[in-house]
Structures are given as C-alpha cells and as structure tokens.
Design a protein around this motif. Sequence first.
Motif, PDB file in Angstrom:
ATOM      1  N   UNK A  16       0.819  -1.221   0.000  1.00 26.16           N
ATOM      2  CA  UNK A  16       0.000   0.000   0.000  1.00 26.16           C
ATOM      3  C   UNK A  16       0.852   1.269   0.000  1.00 26.16           C
ATOM      4  N   UNK A  17       2.188   1.087  -0.075  1.00 29.25           N
ATOM      5  CA  UNK A  17       3.150   2.191  -0.191  1.00 29.25           C
ATOM      6  C   UNK A  17       3.178   3.113   1.035  1.00 29.25           C
ATOM      7  N   UNK A  18       2.610   2.679   2.146  1.00 30.49           N
ATOM      8  CA  UNK A  18       2.688   3.476   3.367  1.00 30.49           C
ATOM      9  C   UNK A  18       4.039   3.260   4.047  1.00 30.49           C
ATOM     10  N   UNK A  19       4.323   4.097   5.055  1.00 31.26           N
ATOM     11  CA  UNK A  19       5.613   4.014   5.744  1.00 31.26           C
ATOM     12  C   UNK A  19       5.695   2.735   6.578  1.00 31.26           C
ATOM     13  N   UNK A  20       6.909   2.216   6.681  1.00 33.49           N
ATOM     14  CA  UNK A  20       7.133   0.928   7.338  1.00 33.49           C
ATOM     15  C   UNK A  20       7.132   1.092   8.853  1.00 33.49           C
ATOM     16  N   UNK A  21       6.439   0.179   9.523  1.00 39.69           N
ATOM     17  CA  UNK A  21       6.411   0.102  10.981  1.00 39.69           C
ATOM     18  C   UNK A  21       7.029  -1.227  11.393  1.00 39.69           C
ATOM     19  N   UNK A  22       7.922  -1.187  12.385  1.00 35.62           N
ATOM     20  CA  UNK A  22       8.481  -2.419  12.937  1.00 35.62           C
ATOM     21  C   UNK A  22       7.529  -2.921  14.010  1.00 35.62           C
ATOM     22  N   UNK A  23       6.988  -4.109  13.793  1.00 38.50           N
ATOM     23  CA  UNK A  23       6.008  -4.682  14.707  1.00 38.50           C
ATOM     24  C   UNK A  23       6.702  -5.630  15.677  1.00 38.50           C
ATOM     25  N   UNK A  24       6.631  -5.305  16.968  1.00 36.32           N
ATOM     26  CA  UNK A  24       7.244  -6.138  17.992  1.00 36.32           C
ATOM     27  C   UNK A  24       6.538  -5.950  19.312  1.00 36.32           C
ATOM     28  N   UNK A  25       7.250  -6.151  20.433  1.00 41.58           N
ATOM     29  CA  UNK A  25       6.642  -5.890  21.739  1.00 41.58           C
ATOM     30  C   UNK A  25       6.053  -4.487  21.822  1.00 41.58           C
ATOM     31  N   UNK A  26       6.720  -3.551  21.148  1.00 38.70           N
ATOM     32  CA  UNK A  26       6.119  -2.234  20.919  1.00 38.70           C
ATOM     33  C   UNK A  26       6.355  -1.892  19.450  1.00 38.70           C
ATOM     34  N   UNK A  27       5.360  -1.289  18.820  1.00 34.99           N
ATOM     35  CA  UNK A  27       5.495  -0.914  17.421  1.00 34.99           C
ATOM     36  C   UNK A  27       6.324   0.364  17.302  1.00 34.99           C
ATOM     37  N   UNK A  28       7.230   0.375  16.321  1.00 32.76           N
ATOM     38  CA  UNK A  28       8.109   1.520  16.117  1.00 32.76           C
ATOM     39  C   UNK A  28       7.901   2.047  14.705  1.00 32.76           C
ATOM     40  N   UNK A  29       7.497   3.290  14.610  1.00 33.61           N
ATOM     41  CA  UNK A  29       7.358   3.931  13.311  1.00 33.61           C
ATOM     42  C   UNK A  29       8.734   4.372  12.829  1.00 33.61           C
ATOM     43  N   UNK A  30       9.115   3.916  11.634  1.00 32.88           N
ATOM     44  CA  UNK A  30      10.465   4.187  11.135  1.00 32.88           C
ATOM     45  C   UNK A  30      10.548   5.453  10.296  1.00 32.88           C
ATOM     46  N   UNK A  31       9.405   5.901   9.747  1.00 35.37           N
ATOM     47  CA  UNK A  31       9.426   7.038   8.836  1.00 35.37           C
ATOM     48  C   UNK A  31       9.996   6.703   7.474  1.00 35.37           C
ATOM     49  N   UNK A  32      10.223   5.426   7.213  1.00 27.77           N
ATOM     50  CA  UNK A  32      10.837   4.985   5.963  1.00 27.77           C
ATOM     51  C   UNK A  32       9.809   4.345   5.038  1.00 27.77           C
ATOM     52  N   UNK A  33       9.864   4.688   3.779  1.00 31.07           N
ATOM     53  CA  UNK A  33       9.041   4.015   2.780  1.00 31.07           C
ATOM     54  C   UNK A  33       9.712   2.737   2.300  1.00 31.07           C
ATOM     55  N   UNK A  34      11.048   2.745   2.289  1.00 26.17           N
ATOM     56  CA  UNK A  34      11.799   1.577   1.831  1.00 26.17           C
ATOM     57  C   UNK A  34      12.649   1.039   2.978  1.00 26.17           C
ATOM     58  N   UNK A  35      12.324  -0.166   3.390  1.00 28.36           N
ATOM     59  CA  UNK A  35      13.024  -0.813   4.497  1.00 28.36           C
ATOM     60  C   UNK A  35      12.781  -2.307   4.354  1.00 28.36           C
ATOM     61  N   UNK A  36      13.826  -3.043   4.041  1.00 25.92           N
ATOM     62  CA  UNK A  36      13.711  -4.478   3.846  1.00 25.92           C
ATOM     63  C   UNK A  36      13.789  -5.239   5.162  1.00 25.92           C
ATOM     64  N   UNK A  37      14.998  -5.721   5.493  1.00 22.79           N
ATOM     65  CA  UNK A  37      15.155  -6.539   6.695  1.00 22.79           C
ATOM     66  C   UNK A  37      16.497  -6.264   7.358  1.00 22.79           C
ATOM     67  N   UNK A  38      16.501  -6.412   8.669  1.00 21.18           N
ATOM     68  CA  UNK A  38      17.718  -6.356   9.462  1.00 21.18           C
ATOM     69  C   UNK A  38      17.989  -7.764   9.975  1.00 21.18           C
ATOM     70  N   UNK A  39      19.083  -8.358   9.537  1.00 26.47           N
ATOM     71  CA  UNK A  39      19.458  -9.702   9.982  1.00 26.47           C
ATOM     72  C   UNK A  39      20.622  -9.584  10.951  1.00 26.47           C
ATOM     73  N   UNK A  40      20.456 -10.131  12.154  1.00 29.02           N
ATOM     74  CA  UNK A  40      21.547 -10.138  13.107  1.00 29.02           C
ATOM     75  C   UNK A  40      22.632 -11.113  12.698  1.00 29.02           C
ATOM     76  N   UNK A  41      23.687 -11.172  13.488  1.00 26.35           N
ATOM     77  CA  UNK A  41      24.785 -12.090  13.209  1.00 26.35           C
ATOM     78  C   UNK A  41      24.295 -13.540  13.251  1.00 26.35           C
ATOM     79  N   UNK A  42      24.839 -14.346  12.355  1.00 23.05           N
ATOM     80  CA  UNK A  42      24.590 -15.797  12.332  1.00 23.05           C
ATOM     81  C   UNK A  42      23.113 -16.144  12.122  1.00 23.05           C
ATOM     82  N   UNK A  43      22.423 -15.360  11.329  1.00 21.96           N
ATOM     83  CA  UNK A  43      21.035 -15.680  10.972  1.00 21.96           C
ATOM     84  C   UNK A  43      21.017 -16.533   9.712  1.00 21.96           C
TER      85      UNK A  43
END
Length: 216
Positions: free
Chosen positions: A143-170
Amino acid sequence: MEIKDMYDLDHTLAKSYLSQFTYPWEALKGIKDFILELGPTLSSEYKEVSEHVWVHESATVAPTAYLGAPCIIGPRTEVRHCAFIRSSALVGADCVVGNSVELKNVILFDHVQTPHYNYVGDSILGYYSHMGAGSITSNVKSDKTLVVVHGPKNIETGLKKFGAMLGDHVEVGCNSVLNPGTVIGPDSNIYPVSCVRGVIPSHSIVKTGGVIVAKR
C-alpha cells in the motif's frame, strides 16, 4: 532490537558509521553518502575500478557482474556471474554475491552469503548471515505506506523503503520472503518457504506457519 544487540561491529567497515545509531534501520538513509566518504580513505589494496566503485585486489568479480556506484567489495569476496549490484552496497570480506543476486542500499558484514537468486534491498545483513536460494527482502509495502516495525512495541520508522535487518549468524531458508520492517535477532533460523514479519527474537526458530520457538 538495537544495534548493540544485533551485531558485532568489529566485522564491518561500517563500524564507526553504525555506532552513531540506536536502531539499525536508522542507518539506511545515509549508506550512499557513507560509502562515498569511505571509499577514498581505503588502503591501496582497494582499486577504484570505475568511478566510486572500489574492489579489493583479492576479490573475484565475474565479467558478467554489474557493479553500480557507489559500492565497495571487500577482501576475498566473490561476486558471481550476472550479479547486479545496483548502487550503495558495502560488501564485507569473505562474502558471496551469487548468480542473479541483486543488491541495493545495503551493508553486508563479513562472511555474508547471498549465493543464489536473492534480492536484498534497503537491508543490513550481519556477520555470517546467510540467505538461502530464492529468499528475498521485500522493501516496500504493497500500500506504499511508511514501514512500521512490529514487535513488543510498534516503532514507526518514517521509511518508505526498508527491507530486513538480519543479526549475526542468521540463517534464512530457501524461497522465504522477509516482509518490510522484518528484524531477525542473532543466531536465529528461518524455515524454508516462510513469510516473515516483525521482530524475531534472538536464538529463535521460525517454523512452518509462522510458529516461533526458542532454540534449545
């Protein structure tokens, strides 16, 4: 998932850059400018093979690969046939960028493998992380809206383009889709053909159907 919880910063040339931020996705907007600043300061072992494209002399780049500016390819990294590095990619040491893999606005820590038919955009992949064949990061919501990180608390990133953050050894299984705003904690595994969204805790396994269990 803060940067300090996700990554060992000793395994990337972006250590000083990433240290400025709390959350890893905050670094996405400045990757291009950081590479342009870093490139001219690299050791003589890095050769500027075209404008704003620096490749370490021990790296292997197939003749059919495309390296878009700006980008940096680290020591002993292999960029295979028909890889497409669009732009703004910092690829660390001992990495694999495989056939028909596309990278755009990314930081790959050392020893990252994206070996077969992967799309990785607007993402950061931690030390020794691995994308299975055909797995991708989806970096724009339908829907081209801004990306929200959904977790224990939702965090609005203000970003339209945001793929994934992979930690070490994922480890990401084959043909999986990481939806916009996915954050996967270190030492976690994603089953093949998974559709992943939100925050995945460290030391977890994402099983078929999205079931998340702790590693034993």
